[in-house]
Design a protein around this motif. Structure first.
Motif, PDB file in Angstrom:
ATOM      1  N   LEU A 201      -5.122 -23.610 -19.554  1.00  0.00           N
ATOM      2  CA  LEU A 201      -6.091 -24.160 -20.518  1.00  0.00           C
ATOM      3  C   LEU A 201      -7.521 -23.989 -20.006  1.00  0.00           C
ATOM      4  CD1 LEU A 201      -4.221 -27.533 -21.241  1.00  0.00           C
ATOM      5  CD2 LEU A 201      -4.207 -25.480 -22.661  1.00  0.00           C
ATOM      6  N   MET A 202      -8.477 -24.141 -20.887  1.00  0.00           N
ATOM      7  CA  MET A 202      -9.910 -24.120 -20.563  1.00  0.00           C
ATOM      8  C   MET A 202     -10.291 -22.876 -19.744  1.00  0.00           C
ATOM      9  SD  MET A 202     -10.361 -28.156 -19.628  1.00  0.00           S
ATOM     10  CE  MET A 202      -9.589 -29.427 -20.623  1.00  0.00           C
ATOM     11  N   PRO A 203     -10.078 -21.686 -20.315  1.00  0.00           N
ATOM     12  CA  PRO A 203     -10.308 -20.460 -19.536  1.00  0.00           C
ATOM     13  C   PRO A 203     -11.716 -20.332 -18.974  1.00  0.00           C
ATOM     14  CG  PRO A 203      -9.816 -19.954 -21.845  1.00  0.00           C
ATOM     15  CD  PRO A 203      -9.565 -21.408 -21.666  1.00  0.00           C
ATOM     16  N   GLU A 204     -12.704 -20.973 -19.644  1.00  0.00           N
ATOM     17  CA  GLU A 204     -14.078 -20.794 -19.132  1.00  0.00           C
ATOM     18  C   GLU A 204     -14.264 -21.457 -17.770  1.00  0.00           C
ATOM     19  OE1 GLU A 204     -13.233 -22.820 -21.417  1.00  0.00           O
ATOM     20  OE2 GLU A 204     -14.381 -24.674 -21.318  1.00  0.00           O
ATOM     21  N   ILE A 205     -13.471 -22.489 -17.497  1.00  0.00           N
ATOM     22  CA  ILE A 205     -13.585 -23.120 -16.173  1.00  0.00           C
ATOM     23  C   ILE A 205     -12.972 -22.197 -15.116  1.00  0.00           C
ATOM     24  CG2 ILE A 205     -12.898 -25.111 -14.768  1.00  0.00           C
ATOM     25  CD1 ILE A 205     -13.118 -26.849 -17.228  1.00  0.00           C
ATOM     26  N   TRP A 206     -11.878 -21.539 -15.468  1.00  0.00           N
ATOM     27  CA  TRP A 206     -11.279 -20.562 -14.548  1.00  0.00           C
ATOM     28  C   TRP A 206     -12.267 -19.420 -14.284  1.00  0.00           C
ATOM     29  CZ3 TRP A 206      -6.279 -20.873 -12.450  1.00  0.00           C
ATOM     30  CH2 TRP A 206      -5.455 -21.886 -12.978  1.00  0.00           C
ATOM     31  N   GLU A 207     -12.899 -18.944 -15.364  1.00  0.00           N
ATOM     32  CA  GLU A 207     -13.877 -17.840 -15.223  1.00  0.00           C
ATOM     33  C   GLU A 207     -14.963 -18.231 -14.231  1.00  0.00           C
ATOM     34  OE1 GLU A 207     -14.140 -14.922 -16.928  1.00  0.00           O
ATOM     35  OE2 GLU A 207     -13.277 -15.167 -18.947  1.00  0.00           O
ATOM     36  N   GLU A 208     -15.417 -19.478 -14.337  1.00  0.00           N
ATOM     37  CA  GLU A 208     -16.505 -19.937 -13.461  1.00  0.00           C
ATOM     38  C   GLU A 208     -16.059 -19.902 -12.006  1.00  0.00           C
ATOM     39  OE1 GLU A 208     -18.936 -22.174 -10.950  1.00  0.00           O
ATOM     40  OE2 GLU A 208     -16.951 -22.911 -11.476  1.00  0.00           O
ATOM     41  N   THR A 209     -14.786 -20.301 -11.745  1.00  0.00           N
ATOM     42  CA  THR A 209     -14.293 -20.279 -10.363  1.00  0.00           C
ATOM     43  C   THR A 209     -14.287 -18.850  -9.821  1.00  0.00           C
ATOM     44  OG1 THR A 209     -12.940 -22.258 -10.620  1.00  0.00           O
ATOM     45  CG2 THR A 209     -12.273 -20.731  -8.888  1.00  0.00           C
ATOM     46  N   PHE A 210     -13.724 -17.939 -10.590  1.00  0.00           N
ATOM     47  CA  PHE A 210     -13.700 -16.541 -10.128  1.00  0.00           C
ATOM     48  C   PHE A 210     -15.128 -16.042  -9.895  1.00  0.00           C
ATOM     49  CE2 PHE A 210      -9.345 -16.767 -11.621  1.00  0.00           C
ATOM     50  CZ  PHE A 210      -8.651 -15.909 -10.771  1.00  0.00           C
ATOM     51  N   ALA A 211     -16.032 -16.364 -10.832  1.00  0.00           N
ATOM     52  CA  ALA A 211     -17.409 -15.876 -10.707  1.00  0.00           C
ATOM     53  C   ALA A 211     -18.079 -16.446  -9.455  1.00  0.00           C
ATOM     54  CB  ALA A 211     -18.200 -16.245 -11.957  1.00  0.00           C
ATOM     55  N   ALA A 212     -17.823 -17.740  -9.161  1.00  0.00           N
ATOM     56  CA  ALA A 212     -18.441 -18.353  -7.980  1.00  0.00           C
ATOM     57  C   ALA A 212     -17.947 -17.680  -6.699  1.00  0.00           C
ATOM     58  CB  ALA A 212     -18.126 -19.846  -7.942  1.00  0.00           C
ATOM     59  N   LEU A 213     -16.779 -17.043  -6.775  1.00  0.00           N
ATOM     60  CA  LEU A 213     -16.239 -16.359  -5.597  1.00  0.00           C
ATOM     61  C   LEU A 213     -16.595 -14.869  -5.621  1.00  0.00           C
ATOM     62  CD1 LEU A 213     -12.754 -18.124  -5.550  1.00  0.00           C
ATOM     63  CD2 LEU A 213     -14.800 -18.716  -4.250  1.00  0.00           C
ATOM     64  N   GLY A 214     -17.455 -14.499  -6.564  1.00  0.00           N
ATOM     65  CA  GLY A 214     -17.930 -13.114  -6.632  1.00  0.00           C
ATOM     66  C   GLY A 214     -16.944 -12.185  -7.331  1.00  0.00           C
ATOM     67  N   GLU A 215     -16.061 -12.741  -8.169  1.00  0.00           N
ATOM     68  CA  GLU A 215     -15.023 -11.925  -8.809  1.00  0.00           C
ATOM     69  C   GLU A 215     -15.030 -12.133 -10.316  1.00  0.00           C
ATOM     70  OE1 GLU A 215     -12.734  -9.991  -7.039  1.00  0.00           O
ATOM     71  OE2 GLU A 215     -13.587 -10.554  -5.094  1.00  0.00           O
ATOM     72  N   LYS A 216     -14.313 -11.212 -11.004  1.00  0.00           N
ATOM     73  CA  LYS A 216     -14.147 -11.347 -12.457  1.00  0.00           C
ATOM     74  C   LYS A 216     -12.697 -11.684 -12.731  1.00  0.00           C
ATOM     75  CE  LYS A 216     -15.384  -8.453 -15.930  1.00  0.00           C
ATOM     76  NZ  LYS A 216     -15.676  -7.125 -16.422  1.00  0.00           N
ATOM     77  N   MET A 217     -12.454 -12.731 -13.512  1.00  0.00           N
ATOM     78  CA  MET A 217     -11.066 -13.155 -13.732  1.00  0.00           C
ATOM     79  C   MET A 217     -10.221 -12.032 -14.324  1.00  0.00           C
ATOM     80  SD  MET A 217      -9.629 -16.564 -15.550  1.00  0.00           S
ATOM     81  CE  MET A 217     -10.078 -16.254 -17.242  1.00  0.00           C
ATOM     82  N   SER A 218     -10.821 -11.251 -15.238  1.00  0.00           N
ATOM     83  CA  SER A 218     -10.028 -10.221 -15.924  1.00  0.00           C
ATOM     84  C   SER A 218      -9.590  -9.102 -14.969  1.00  0.00           C
ATOM     85  CB  SER A 218     -10.816  -9.653 -17.103  1.00  0.00           C
ATOM     86  OG  SER A 218     -12.057  -9.189 -16.630  1.00  0.00           O
ATOM     87  N   ASP A 219     -10.225  -8.991 -13.793  1.00  0.00           N
ATOM     88  CA  ASP A 219      -9.757  -8.010 -12.805  1.00  0.00           C
ATOM     89  C   ASP A 219      -8.498  -8.498 -12.098  1.00  0.00           C
ATOM     90  OD1 ASP A 219     -11.850  -6.367 -13.372  1.00  0.00           O
ATOM     91  OD2 ASP A 219     -13.118  -7.069 -11.716  1.00  0.00           O
ATOM     92  N   HIS A 220      -8.181  -9.793 -12.248  1.00  0.00           N
ATOM     93  CA  HIS A 220      -7.061 -10.373 -11.490  1.00  0.00           C
ATOM     94  C   HIS A 220      -5.929 -10.885 -12.367  1.00  0.00           C
ATOM     95  CE1 HIS A 220      -9.205 -10.340  -7.631  1.00  0.00           C
ATOM     96  NE2 HIS A 220     -10.280 -10.525  -8.363  1.00  0.00           N
ATOM     97  N   LEU A 221      -6.260 -11.350 -13.590  1.00  0.00           N
ATOM     98  CA  LEU A 221      -5.224 -11.972 -14.424  1.00  0.00           C
ATOM     99  C   LEU A 221      -5.156 -11.310 -15.794  1.00  0.00           C
ATOM    100  CD1 LEU A 221      -5.825 -15.790 -13.766  1.00  0.00           C
ATOM    101  CD2 LEU A 221      -4.137 -14.286 -12.694  1.00  0.00           C
ATOM    102  N   ALA A 222      -3.924 -11.020 -16.225  1.00  0.00           N
ATOM    103  CA  ALA A 222      -3.730 -10.506 -17.592  1.00  0.00           C
ATOM    104  C   ALA A 222      -3.303 -11.688 -18.451  1.00  0.00           C
ATOM    105  CB  ALA A 222      -2.658  -9.427 -17.584  1.00  0.00           C
ATOM    106  N   LEU A 223      -4.258 -12.259 -19.185  1.00  0.00           N
ATOM    107  CA  LEU A 223      -3.961 -13.466 -19.972  1.00  0.00           C
ATOM    108  C   LEU A 223      -3.494 -13.098 -21.378  1.00  0.00           C
ATOM    109  CD1 LEU A 223      -6.937 -15.865 -19.120  1.00  0.00           C
ATOM    110  CD2 LEU A 223      -4.644 -15.832 -18.155  1.00  0.00           C
ATOM    111  N   ARG A 224      -2.480 -13.805 -21.859  1.00  0.00           N
ATOM    112  CA  ARG A 224      -2.022 -13.641 -23.253  1.00  0.00           C
ATOM    113  C   ARG A 224      -2.202 -14.988 -23.957  1.00  0.00           C
ATOM    114  NH1 ARG A 224      -1.939  -9.359 -21.665  1.00  0.00           N
ATOM    115  NH2 ARG A 224      -0.302  -7.807 -21.429  1.00  0.00           N
ATOM    116  N   ARG A 225      -2.748 -14.946 -25.150  1.00  0.00           N
ATOM    117  CA  ARG A 225      -2.894 -16.200 -25.887  1.00  0.00           C
ATOM    118  C   ARG A 225      -1.561 -16.548 -26.557  1.00  0.00           C
ATOM    119  NH1 ARG A 225      -8.004 -18.390 -29.335  1.00  0.00           N
ATOM    120  NH2 ARG A 225      -7.041 -20.373 -29.886  1.00  0.00           N
ATOM    121  N   ILE A 226      -1.143 -17.799 -26.424  1.00  0.00           N
ATOM    122  CA  ILE A 226       0.107 -18.248 -27.046  1.00  0.00           C
ATOM    123  C   ILE A 226      -0.255 -18.982 -28.335  1.00  0.00           C
ATOM    124  CG2 ILE A 226       2.263 -19.540 -26.725  1.00  0.00           C
ATOM    125  CD1 ILE A 226       1.864 -17.356 -24.640  1.00  0.00           C
TER     126      ILE A 226
END
Ligand SMILES: Cc1cc2nc3c(=O)[nH]c(=O)nc-3n(C[C@H](O)[C@H](O)[C@H](O)COP(=O)(O)OP(=O)(O)OC[C@H]3O[C@@H](n4cnc5c(N)ncnc54)[C@H](O)[C@@H]3O)c2cc1C
Length: 508
Positions: free
Chosen positions: A60-85
């Motif tokens: 849930l709340m993908p924007e919070i996950w995005e922020e974590t990856f960004a704070a670590l210098g990464e892009k979430m989409s380079d690491h996770l293949a998300l599917r919307r349910i």
């Protein structure tokens, strides 16, 4: 210059991401984890080609996950293949009504108007309120540290408590939007993800239904554990050292500081700062020297626990959706039985997860991986808790309803193996106080500044990150905990980085 050093106790998502954030900000970090793998409650079970998430199944709340990856210098989409349910879940009521909660507004209108002509307008207003609650609470309460009580109960914040309906109960408030009892249930049962009863949870938590329907329920291909693997890889790349099979036995203190931690095997580790990611009440009770605070923590309110069944099944059941909720009758009575009597309700509700609907690799070809979660009271020495009998009754309830409502009458014969968890297992495996699967509760008196803070009051180099400290439970909220704890550490060490200051200023 020598780097400052940090020890993190526990490699749950809170420990991993605090460690990674500290490493990114110049700390030399070691994580001590009692288990042989990271993830904590977000770990996985692999058996005979079946892959089960142990705890979380809703991303849930993908924007919070995005922020974590960004704070670590990464892009979430380079690491996770998300599917919307979507539909998010299929909700089954005990009288046969079924609802598919979906972000498709037209479908929601058709379904709701079949139940009650006024329900669709109520639904739109309910979501609008949820949206307001989500944005306000994230900005003003959940996404920030409170360094003293005056910041929390400041004249600026007091009106917000009313705007967020923090003093109103969620179930009662839902009555303003829906008349039908089943709809009130359909839009409040999500409180159970926080381990709360909607009769006790603040009305603020309508934010959950808003985030699910507006921002989506997602699933990372590979399971929730894919997120843990990605974050550990990033942390290791930033230099974090993970030691597994390393249970901490004791935290050694000197005056107002923690000096070192002692492992069960006798090894000792010292550092400049320490972060407890293991359940906070457990740390006070079992790892720190005897203290009055631990007794107070014991008397606080805790979330519920769960009985879990992880079933490897040798047959496919395509009629079982990715997420399914089965609500028992007697909604109020069932919450009272969980939260007051601390037992299994007479008519239990439950949730079934069938990840192979979205991710075929979760089960061998033509087979099924089923995860069943049945909410139950936490451990209570005063309640009669015959776990064997309760687990058996929970299992029978699930078989009966899956047979009756989904035609899965032969499921029992097709289960190749069962792994079951119940409150004593949660307590033993993850050191969760009272076996409460979601940690400390989140009623009015246990949130914000009133929740145990993310720094120890006496030992000033001991911090906490995880579900039982501020802001609370749930993966994205624990990601925020890691962010807030790191910000506090850096602020108090006088080393807050430009990156963190930028984030703070861009978010008010
Ligand atoms: C059944 C269930 C379903 C859930 N569903 C969802 C969901 O769908 N979506 C969602 O967002 N959230 C969900 N949650 C909540 C989410 O899982 C938790 O909030 C989150 O995982 C907590 O992370 P944490 O880092 O605080 O703690 P933990 O994951 O508990 O990590 C703490 C770590 O500390 C370790 N540890 C403990 N004691 C010691 C010691 N003495 N020495 C060393 N290490 C130690 C533990 O082994 C563990 O690895 C669910 C939880 C459960 C239980």
């Amino acid at each position: 210059m020598q780097k400052p050093t940090a020890i993190v106790i526990g490699a749950g998502i809170g420990g991993i991401t605090t460690a990674a954030r500290l490493a990114k900000n110049g700390y030399e970090v070691t994580v001590l984890e009692k288990e042989s793998t990271p993830g904590g409650r977000c770990n996985q079970i692999l058996r005979e080609g079946h892959r089960f998430d142990i705890g979380p199944t809703l991303f849930l709340m993908p924007e919070i996950w995005e922020e974590t990856f960004a704070a670590l210098g990464e892009k979430m989409s380079d690491h996770l293949a998300l599917r919307r349910i979507d539909p998010t879940y299929k909700v089954h009521f005990d009288d046969g009504l079924q609802l598919e909660l979906t972000s498709n507004i037209g479908d929601m209108q058709t379904q709701l108007e079949k139940v009650d002509k006024t329900a669709f307008t109520g639904f739109l207003n309910y979501l609008a309120e949820g949206s307001k609650h989500y944005k306000l609470s994230l900005e003003k309460f959940v996404g920030r540290n409170f360094y003293n009580i005056f910041e929390y109960f400041s004249p600026g914040n007091l009106p917000l408590l009313f705007k967020l309906k923090a003093l109103r109960k969620h179930y009662a408030n839902t009555g303003r939007f829906f008349r039908d009892e089943r709809l009130k249930a359909a839009f409040t049962f999500q409180n159970m993800y926080l381990g709360l009863s909607p009769y006790d949870a603040p009305a603020t938590y309508s934010l959950l239904q808003y985030t699910e329907l507006a921002e989506g329920v997602w699933y990372p291909m590979g399971g929730m554990y894919a997120a843990i693997e990605a974050l550990v890889k990033i942390a290791e790349r930033l230099g974090v050292r993970f030691l597994y099979n390393a249970p901490v036995r004791k935290i050694g203190v000197e005056g107002s500081r923690v000096a070192d931690v002692h492992l069960q095997d006798g090894r000792r580790f010292s550092a400049d700062i320490f972060v407890g990611n293991a359940d906070l009440p457990y740390i006070y009770k079992e790892l720190l020297p005897a203290n009055a605070e631990s007794k107070k923590l014991e008397n606080k309110l805790y979330t519920c626990s769960t009985i879990m069944f992880y079933w490897g099944v040798d047959k496919e059941y395509p009629q079982i959706a990715h997420h399914n909720v089965f609500l028992g009758g007697g909604y109020k009575a069932s919450f009272d039985q969980i939260f007051i009597d601390h037992t299994l309700p007479e008519v239990p509700s439950f949730y079934v997860h069938a990840p192979a609907r979205t991710d075929p690799a979760a089960a061998p070809n033509g087979q099924e991986t089923l995860y069943v979660l049945v909410p139950v009271g936490h451990l209570d020495a005063r309640a009669q808790q015959d776990w064997e009998a309760l687990v058996n009754r929970a299992r029978e309830t699930v078989f009966t309803r899956l047979a009756r409502e989904l035609g899965a009458a032969d499921l029992r014969e097709h289960i190749k193996f069962e792994i079951a968890y119940w409150p004593p297992v949660w307590k033993k495996r993850f050191n969760l106080e009272k076996g409460a699967a979601f940690g400390l509760s989140h009623n009015f008196w246990q949130v914000g500044y009133l929740r145990p803070q993310n720094r120890h009051r006496v030992y000033r180099n001991l911090y906490f990150a995880g579900a039982s400290t501020h802001p609370g439970t749930g993966l994205p909220i624990v990601l925020l905990s890691a962010k807030l704890t790191t910000e506090r550490i850096l602020k108090e060490a006088g080393t807050i980085s430009v990156q963190n200051l930028n984030y703070a200023s861009s978010h008010g």
